[in-house]
Motif scaffolding. Structure first.
Motif, PDB file in Angstrom:
ATOM      1  N   ILE A 153       0.836  -1.205   0.000  1.00 48.69           N
ATOM      2  CA  ILE A 153       0.000   0.000   0.000  1.00 48.69           C
ATOM      3  C   ILE A 153       0.872   1.257   0.000  1.00 48.69           C
ATOM      4  O   ILE A 153       0.614   2.211  -0.754  1.00 48.69           O
ATOM      5  CB  ILE A 153      -0.969  -0.009   1.197  1.00 48.69           C
ATOM      6  CG1 ILE A 153      -2.072  -1.045   0.954  1.00 48.69           C
ATOM      7  CG2 ILE A 153      -1.588   1.375   1.427  1.00 48.69           C
ATOM      8  CD1 ILE A 153      -3.074  -1.172   2.087  1.00 48.69           C
ATOM      9  N   ALA A 177      -5.497  -0.539  -1.449  1.00 53.36           N
ATOM     10  CA  ALA A 177      -5.912  -1.790  -0.816  1.00 53.36           C
ATOM     11  C   ALA A 177      -6.539  -2.750  -1.823  1.00 53.36           C
ATOM     12  O   ALA A 177      -6.436  -3.975  -1.676  1.00 53.36           O
ATOM     13  CB  ALA A 177      -6.890  -1.503   0.322  1.00 53.36           C
ATOM     14  N   HIS A 218      -4.480   5.206   0.346  1.00 51.63           N
ATOM     15  CA  HIS A 218      -4.450   3.906   1.009  1.00 51.63           C
ATOM     16  C   HIS A 218      -5.672   3.065   0.651  1.00 51.63           C
ATOM     17  O   HIS A 218      -5.566   1.854   0.422  1.00 51.63           O
ATOM     18  CB  HIS A 218      -4.374   4.097   2.521  1.00 51.63           C
ATOM     19  CG  HIS A 218      -3.026   4.550   2.994  1.00 51.63           C
ATOM     20  ND1 HIS A 218      -2.747   4.824   4.312  1.00 51.63           N
ATOM     21  CD2 HIS A 218      -1.868   4.768   2.315  1.00 51.63           C
ATOM     22  CE1 HIS A 218      -1.480   5.189   4.424  1.00 51.63           C
ATOM     23  NE2 HIS A 218      -0.931   5.168   3.227  1.00 51.63           N
TER      24      HIS A 218
END
Length: 428
Positions: free
Chosen positions: A272, A289, A285
């Motif tokens: 990430i 993911a 983020h």
């Protein structure tokens, strides 16, 4: 990641009842521990941002999580011999549920309690694995045991694939602030933001705790075949543990398991943050993911490809080929940029697919009565997932994130050597 139990078991008696229900429960267990393991890849960058951690400090998550495998595996085997496999699985589920529940107070107490919660959670998973794995082989016709194990491993992979996707939506959906934006806030605003972000883990992990407790109840009331530890042969019990180290392929295989698990976990842990680099993909983020799911999903897809290929190609050669591809892909991610570098590092997941079971089986080749002891040694080598990410974190802090991927390059280079050295092992 595949999981192998140190404990062997044999059924006591037979039953005419349908095994569908118990098999469904055990398959859900495989799914759950795969999901809980892969969720770490979402939480690491999240906690790093909340508590302004260095990479080494953030990798303490994996250190505590996979360190539990090393510390708890042998005591788990002793516990299960005392209370039985079924109650052992229930105990593992309850401990794992308690670990998940600890995330609620950890969100208010700070990073230290999070780390302890990870250790407790992983301890429960370790006990659960040692207890639950044997049931897969005895819930049905022995001739179809292999297909049942394949099914449960597929659901384990499904868990590792879906967890980052769902975790990203539930945990990483808050507003992300850069270091400059955080610096511009007042101390009170920064504290309020950290508290809000930390609290985002509470709901999902309480739900996981409830799910694990429900599974514990179902497992406790399920009518399962009675299992007992398979008695080791006199030869096996008479062999000192040190005798294992006379087998060079076992020693190298143990190192291979250590480095493989370490490399696989390390890449997932940093993915990430890597995809968030401006010259790579510049993803948030939450968006990154999704690609962690692709990384773990590649391993699931690769197992089916590997199953077909390895019917004609020797395990050692297949292992060496995948390791070589991994090295080349990671080097591309180190020296490249943009989408080429992004997809190169994600594609390593596809190469990971066959590595764990192939290294495991090659390391155990021809050990006869020492197989049980050797299997325990290999299981303990999973501690690589605790230490290798820690090393990569230290390199990332000192030399930069992209350069730190030389650490998994070194891991896969050793696996390449192991595969080539024993390319014809099963023909010997």
């Amino acid at each position: 990641m595949e999981h192998y139990s140190q404990a062997a078991a044999v059924p006591q008696g037979t039953s005419s009842q349908s095994n569908t229900g118990p098999l469904v429960i055990i398959t859900i267990l495989f799914f759950m521990w795969g999901a809980l393991t892969a969720l770490n890849d979402v939480l690491i960058p999240h906690l790093k941002a909340i508590y302004t951690l260095s990479y080494v400090q953030a990798m303490l998550v994996q250190f505590c999580f996979f360190g539990a495998y090393f510390i708890v595996s042998l005591p788990a085997g002793m516990l299960i011999r005392r209370i039985g496999y079924q109650m052992g699985a229930v105990t593992g589920l309850v401990i794992a549920a308690f670990g998940c529940a600890m995330f609620y107070p950890a969100a208010q107490a700070g990073y230290g309690l999070f780390l302890f919660a990870f250790f407790v959670l992983a301890s429960g998973i370790t006990i659960l694995q040692v207890a639950a794995n044997p049931y897969v082989t005895v819930l049905g016709d022995p001739r179809t045991a292999s297909s049942r194990l394949t099914l449960t491993q597929a659901f384990n992979s499904l868990g590792t694939t879906l967890a980052p996707l769902v975790g990203g939506m539930l945990i990483l959906n808050g507003a992300a602030f850069s270091a400059d934006q955080l610096a511009a806030m007042t101390a009170a605003q920064q504290e309020a933001h950290r508290a809000q972000e930390a609290a985002s883990v509470q709901g999902p992990y309480l739900a996981l705790a409830g799910s694990l407790l429900l599974l514990a109840v179902l497992f406790a009331i399920a009518r399962l075949p009675k299992l007992s530890g398979a008695s080791e042969s006199d030869t096996d019990s008479a062999q000192p543990f040190s005798a294992l180290f006379k087998h060079k392929h076992l020693v190298l295989g143990t190192i291979g398991i250590f480095l493989y698990v370490g490399g696989e976990v390390s890449i997932g842990s940093f993915l990430i943050n890597y995809l968030g680099e401006a010259h790579i993909a510049g993803l948030s983020h939450a968006d990154a993911a999704v690609y962690v799911s692709y990384y773990w999903g590649g391993a699931m897809v690769g197992r089916f490809i590997g199953f077909a290929v390895m019917r004609t190609v020797s395990p050692g050669k297949a292992l060496a080929f995948n390791a070589l591809c991994s090295v080349l892909l990671i080097l591309t991610a180190i020296f490249g940029s943009g989408h080429v570098a992004m997809w190169a590092i994600i594609a390593v997941g596809l190469c990971n697919s066959i590595m764990f079971p192939t290294i495991f089986s090659m390391a155990l080749h021809g050990l006869g009565s020492q197989t049980g002891q050797a299997s325990g040694l290999l299981c303990m080598a999973i501690v690589g997932g605790a230490l290798v990410p820690f090393v990569q974190g230290a390199v990332a802090d000192s030399s930069g994130l992209q350069v730190s991927f030389f650490v998994p390059v070194a891991c896969y280079a050793f696996i390449l050597y192991f595969g080539l050295k024993y390319a014809n092992l099963h023909k010997q």
